[in-house]
Write an enzyme that holds these catalytic residues in place. Structure first.
Site, short mmCIF file in Angstrom:
data_model
loop_
_atom_site.label_atom_id
_atom_site.label_comp_id
_atom_site.label_asym_id
_atom_site.label_seq_id
_atom_site.Cartn_x
_atom_site.Cartn_y
_atom_site.Cartn_z
CG HIS A 1 64.91 1.84 -16.32
ND1 HIS A 1 65.32 3.14 -16.52
CD2 HIS A 1 63.85 1.65 -17.14
CE1 HIS A 1 64.55 3.72 -17.42
NE2 HIS A 1 63.65 2.83 -17.83
CG HIS B 1 61.59 -1.85 -19.27
ND1 HIS B 1 60.45 -1.39 -18.66
CD2 HIS B 1 62.31 -0.75 -19.61
CE1 HIS B 1 60.47 -0.07 -18.64
NE2 HIS B 1 61.60 0.34 -19.20
CD GLN C 1 67.55 6.68 -19.91
OE1 GLN C 1 68.35 6.96 -20.79
NE2 GLN C 1 67.91 6.43 -18.66
#
Length: 149
Positions: free
Chosen positions: A104, A106, A98
């Site tokens: 987040h 992907h 990270q």
């Protein structure tokens, strides 16, 4: 690493302050965009609009909204670029690669022979005792968790 909304590049995208962002989706809870250097074409990142550093700071309601948007965007990617597969990757902490400390996800469309390569080691050499020890530790931790994550 601590990152505040003031110095977070994903918060900048959420606030529409990044003129170069390639945004593909937005609702009241999440924003999705192409990364600056995509792994493959169609690679999309999904972020909560609320600044959350990692999965350990994620509340259930935000998790639910993020999961729904992730599924919706996976379907859109499938329709748009027709991948043969899809990786859903969510990393937490520097050891897990990270680099932006705003949670987040992907979504990485995959094709046979693409530039991504495998994401798992070809083999591991853990003993049965090591695996059993990890199993007991995680089971015990699960029993001690409260239901309100």
């Amino acid at each position: 690493m601590v990152m505040t909304p003031a110095d977070c590049p994903f918060c900048e995208i959420v606030q529409r302050e990044d003129p170069d962002a390639r945004e593909v989706y937005r609702d009241e809870h999440v924003v999705a965009f192409f990364p600056t250097d995509p792994a493959v074409l169609g690679h999309t990142m999904v972020v909560p609009r609320k600044h959350v550093a990692d999965i350990w700071e994620l509340d259930e309601m935000t998790a639910e909204r993020l999961a729904r948007a992730t599924v919706r965007l996976a379907r859109a990617i499938r329709e748009a670029v027709h991948p043969e597969g899809l990786n859903v990757i969510q990393s937490n902490g520097e050891a897990a690669t990270q680099t932006v400390f705003h949670l987040h996800v992907h979504l990485v469309p995959r094709w046979d022979g693409d530039g991504m390569g495998p994401i798992w080691p070809e083999e591991t050499n853990y003993s049965e005792g090591q695996k059993d020890h990890a199993l007991r530790a995680v089971r015990e931790a699960c029993r001690s968790l409260s239901s309100d994550v």
